[in-house]
Design a protein around this motif. Sequence first.
Motif, mmCIF file in Angstrom:
data_model
loop_
_atom_site.group_PDB
_atom_site.id
_atom_site.type_symbol
_atom_site.label_atom_id
_atom_site.label_comp_id
_atom_site.label_asym_id
_atom_site.label_seq_id
_atom_site.Cartn_x
_atom_site.Cartn_y
_atom_site.Cartn_z
ATOM 1 N N TYR A 32 0.834 -1.186 0.000
ATOM 2 C CA TYR A 32 0.000 0.000 0.000
ATOM 3 C C TYR A 32 0.882 1.253 0.000
ATOM 4 C CZ TYR A 32 -4.136 -2.762 1.297
ATOM 5 O OH TYR A 32 -5.180 -3.643 1.314
ATOM 6 N N TYR A 34 1.082 4.866 1.703
ATOM 7 C CA TYR A 34 0.600 5.642 2.841
ATOM 8 C C TYR A 34 1.202 7.046 2.796
ATOM 9 C CZ TYR A 34 -1.115 1.517 5.373
ATOM 10 O OH TYR A 34 -1.809 0.412 5.765
ATOM 11 N N GLY A 93 0.317 -4.311 3.464
ATOM 12 C CA GLY A 93 -0.844 -4.126 4.317
ATOM 13 C C GLY A 93 -1.744 -5.334 4.265
ATOM 14 N N GLY A 94 -2.883 -5.221 4.926
ATOM 15 C CA GLY A 94 -3.914 -6.238 4.821
ATOM 16 C C GLY A 94 -3.543 -7.584 5.367
ATOM 17 N N GLY A 95 -3.389 -7.683 6.672
ATOM 18 C CA GLY A 95 -3.173 -8.983 7.275
ATOM 19 C C GLY A 95 -1.765 -9.233 7.738
ATOM 20 N N ALA A 96 -0.874 -8.307 7.504
ATOM 21 C CA ALA A 96 0.492 -8.468 8.020
ATOM 22 C C ALA A 96 0.439 -8.494 9.546
ATOM 23 C CB ALA A 96 1.379 -7.344 7.539
ATOM 24 N N ASN A 97 1.383 -9.182 10.167
ATOM 25 C CA ASN A 97 1.317 -9.285 11.617
ATOM 26 C C ASN A 97 2.021 -8.144 12.320
ATOM 27 O OD1 ASN A 97 3.933 -9.885 11.126
ATOM 28 N ND2 ASN A 97 3.942 -11.872 12.123
ATOM 29 N N ASP A 98 2.463 -7.194 11.603
ATOM 30 C CA ASP A 98 2.934 -5.949 12.211
ATOM 31 C C ASP A 98 2.754 -4.843 11.192
ATOM 32 O OD1 ASP A 98 5.898 -7.338 11.400
ATOM 33 O OD2 ASP A 98 5.531 -5.312 10.701
ATOM 34 N N TYR A 99 2.861 -3.626 11.637
ATOM 35 C CA TYR A 99 2.574 -2.498 10.764
ATOM 36 C C TYR A 99 3.693 -1.477 10.835
ATOM 37 C CZ TYR A 99 -2.067 -4.542 10.859
ATOM 38 O OH TYR A 99 -3.122 -5.402 10.763
ATOM 39 N N LYS A 100 4.929 -1.983 10.850
ATOM 40 C CA LYS A 100 6.057 -1.079 10.962
ATOM 41 C C LYS A 100 6.116 -0.123 9.783
ATOM 42 C CE LYS A 100 8.686 -4.662 11.226
ATOM 43 N NZ LYS A 100 9.888 -5.527 11.270
ATOM 44 N N LEU A 101 6.490 1.105 10.062
ATOM 45 C CA LEU A 101 6.640 2.117 9.024
ATOM 46 C C LEU A 101 8.103 2.495 8.894
ATOM 47 C CD1 LEU A 101 3.660 4.493 9.877
ATOM 48 C CD2 LEU A 101 3.743 2.745 8.099
ATOM 49 N N PHE A 103 10.240 5.566 7.622
ATOM 50 C CA PHE A 103 10.143 6.958 7.204
ATOM 51 C C PHE A 103 11.424 7.381 6.496
ATOM 52 C CE2 PHE A 103 6.346 8.689 9.285
ATOM 53 C CZ PHE A 103 6.024 7.659 10.145
ATOM 54 N N TYR B 31 -0.891 -3.271 18.786
ATOM 55 C CA TYR B 31 0.455 -2.952 18.322
ATOM 56 C C TYR B 31 0.909 -1.590 18.846
ATOM 57 C CZ TYR B 31 -0.654 -6.647 15.003
ATOM 58 O OH TYR B 31 -1.013 -7.839 14.441
ATOM 59 N N TYR B 33 4.651 0.986 19.291
ATOM 60 C CA TYR B 33 5.968 1.202 18.690
ATOM 61 C C TYR B 33 6.695 2.328 19.417
ATOM 62 C CZ TYR B 33 3.268 -0.905 14.934
ATOM 63 O OH TYR B 33 2.443 -1.729 14.205
ATOM 64 N N TYR B 35 9.758 5.063 18.364
ATOM 65 C CA TYR B 35 10.636 5.629 17.345
ATOM 66 C C TYR B 35 11.488 6.701 17.993
ATOM 67 C CZ TYR B 35 7.393 3.841 13.712
ATOM 68 O OH TYR B 35 6.603 3.060 12.896
ATOM 69 N N LEU B 43 12.368 9.560 11.231
ATOM 70 C CA LEU B 43 11.983 8.681 12.335
ATOM 71 C C LEU B 43 12.568 7.295 12.098
ATOM 72 C CD1 LEU B 43 9.310 10.713 12.076
ATOM 73 C CD2 LEU B 43 8.549 9.214 13.907
ATOM 74 N N LEU B 45 12.720 3.301 13.796
ATOM 75 C CA LEU B 45 12.043 2.397 14.717
ATOM 76 C C LEU B 45 13.045 1.774 15.691
ATOM 77 C CD1 LEU B 45 9.343 0.975 15.438
ATOM 78 C CD2 LEU B 45 10.036 -0.832 13.851
ATOM 79 N N TYR B 48 9.231 -2.567 18.890
ATOM 80 C CA TYR B 48 7.788 -2.577 18.786
ATOM 81 C C TYR B 48 7.216 -3.771 19.537
ATOM 82 C CZ TYR B 48 8.333 -6.040 15.004
ATOM 83 O OH TYR B 48 8.663 -7.150 14.270
ATOM 84 N N TYR B 50 3.715 -6.479 19.688
ATOM 85 C CA TYR B 50 2.497 -6.965 19.049
ATOM 86 C C TYR B 50 1.588 -7.661 20.042
ATOM 87 C CZ TYR B 50 5.993 -10.668 18.492
ATOM 88 O OH TYR B 50 7.008 -11.577 18.703
ATOM 89 N N THR B 94 -1.019 1.167 16.364
ATOM 90 C CA THR B 94 -1.686 0.908 15.091
ATOM 91 C C THR B 94 -3.110 0.458 15.351
ATOM 92 O OG1 THR B 94 0.277 0.371 13.823
ATOM 93 C CG2 THR B 94 -1.781 -0.578 13.054
ATOM 94 N N GLN B 99 -5.527 0.007 9.845
ATOM 95 C CA GLN B 99 -4.140 -0.005 9.396
ATOM 96 C C GLN B 99 -3.481 1.360 9.450
ATOM 97 O OE1 GLN B 99 -3.455 -2.274 5.798
ATOM 98 N NE2 GLN B 99 -5.405 -3.317 6.046
ATOM 99 N N GLN B 101 -1.435 4.281 11.662
ATOM 100 C CA GLN B 101 -0.608 4.412 12.844
ATOM 101 C C GLN B 101 -0.807 5.809 13.433
ATOM 102 O OE1 GLN B 101 4.058 3.578 13.430
ATOM 103 N NE2 GLN B 101 2.870 1.842 12.739
#
Lengths: 113, 112
Positions: A32, A34, A93-101, A103, B31, B33, B35, B43, B45, B48, B50, B94, B99, B101
């Motif tokens: 995705y 973002y 996205g969509g079902g991943a077990n974490d949502y790390k970003l 930057f 979730y 996190y 940073y 930023l 990480l 984190y 879960y 999150t 979805q 954050q």
Amino acid sequence: DAKTTQPTSMDCAEGRAANLPCNHSTISGNEYVYWYRQIHSQGPQYIIHGLKNNETNEMASLIITEDRKSSTLILPHATLRDTAVYYCIVRVGGGANDYKLSFGAGTTVTVRA
Amino acid sequence: DAGITQSPRHKVTETGTPVTLRCHQTENHRYMYWYRQDPGHGLRLIHYSYGVKDTDKGEVSDGYSVSRSKTEDFLLTLESATSSQTSVYFCAITSSQRQEQYFGPGTRLTVT
């Protein structure tokens, strides 16, 4: 996650639309796009995200090209309060077990009166 | 603001002292996190989580540890602070339904 490329900075006039480009030529089919922004000294703020269809919410519109290799965030009527660093991020996205970003440096947008 | 608070908001400490930063959320998100943000780096990480007692390292975890003994709190500890850990620290959660954050207001830490 795919890498993104954004211009370092851009100016726009108050009341006009601001169009922020982002290149993500290595994006995968399940990734995705973002957009977040960070106003000085504050935590980043979520703006919008999309997979392949164009998206619109109360803050902005997201236009994703048909090949998904680039996108544009549109702030329809920029105000001085939209002055911020804007981050384009690509992630699974969509079902991943974490949502790390992840930057990058983002685009510093300055809205001028 | 997704019900995220960070404490303290500002702290000055000396090299070698332990420091714990707290992130508290009120909306039961799974979730969380930590940073850090430094000039020229954006930023990055640190760690984190879960779930309760489930944590993992991020890209800049050296010198930091975390704990999550209950859903609403995520603690970041600097066991022995160094000047290189002077930074602004942001906590985030999150919303798995959407979805997105959401970030806390940040903690500005200065290690002298």
